[in-house]
Design a protein around this motif. Structure first.
Motif, PDB file in Angstrom:
ATOM      1  N   TYR A 124       0.867  -1.149   0.137  1.00 36.46           N
ATOM      2  CA  TYR A 124       0.122   0.093   0.115  1.00 36.46           C
ATOM      3  C   TYR A 124       0.961   1.239   0.012  1.00 36.46           C
ATOM      4  O   TYR A 124       2.019   1.352   0.756  1.00 36.46           O
ATOM      5  N   GLU A 178      -3.206   7.406  -3.682  1.00 35.79           N
ATOM      6  CA  GLU A 178      -3.080   6.127  -2.896  1.00 35.79           C
ATOM      7  C   GLU A 178      -3.237   4.821  -4.006  1.00 35.79           C
ATOM      8  O   GLU A 178      -3.912   5.027  -4.967  1.00 35.79           O
ATOM      9  N   PHE A 220      -2.171   0.214  -4.549  1.00 37.96           N
ATOM     10  CA  PHE A 220      -1.569  -0.850  -4.149  1.00 37.96           C
ATOM     11  C   PHE A 220      -0.647  -1.195  -5.167  1.00 37.96           C
ATOM     12  O   PHE A 220      -0.987  -1.360  -6.413  1.00 37.96           O
TER      13      PHE A 220
END
Length: 114
Positions: free
Chosen positions: A15, A26, A28
């Motif tokens: 993450y 943001e 992953f």
């Protein structure tokens, strides 16, 4: 992937998130590894790319995603980002974002607009 394993320091499903210009960026990262030049982002893509033209089109579609990951990493880490590689699984083709700094600048400009 071999380079990541050979590096001795690699991380899967990482993450990453940072506030840039008041906006949370943001996501992953599928695979992240360290090199002497900095961090390398690896993102797996399931697009089927049957020609160079299709690889080029897929790279264009995904480049800002990779740049957003790089921007978030840069904002939250002291290590530089050395590159971002997309690995297309059908067929096995991998490509780096050619001008990552320019792509990061595009994401930064888009985030600045809100």
């Amino acid at each position: 992937v071999r380079a990541a394993v050979a590096s001795g320091r690699y991380f899967r499903e990482v993450y990453v998130g940072a506030t840039v210009e008041g906006v949370l960026v943001e996501g992953f990262i599928d695979l992240l590894y360290e090199t002497p030049a900095g961090l390398v982002i690896v993102d797996y893509k399931t697009d089927t790319v049957d020609s160079e033209a299709e690889v080029d089109a897929a790279m264009q579609r995904h480049r800002l995603q990779g740049a957003a990951y790089a921007l978030a990493l840069t904002a939250s880490q002291t290590r530089p980002v050395a590159g971002c590689i997309f690995v297309f699984v059908q067929p096995r083709v991998d490509r780096s974002i050619p001008d990552l700094a320019a792509a990061i600048a595009e994401v930064t400009a888009a985030v600045s607009l809100g």
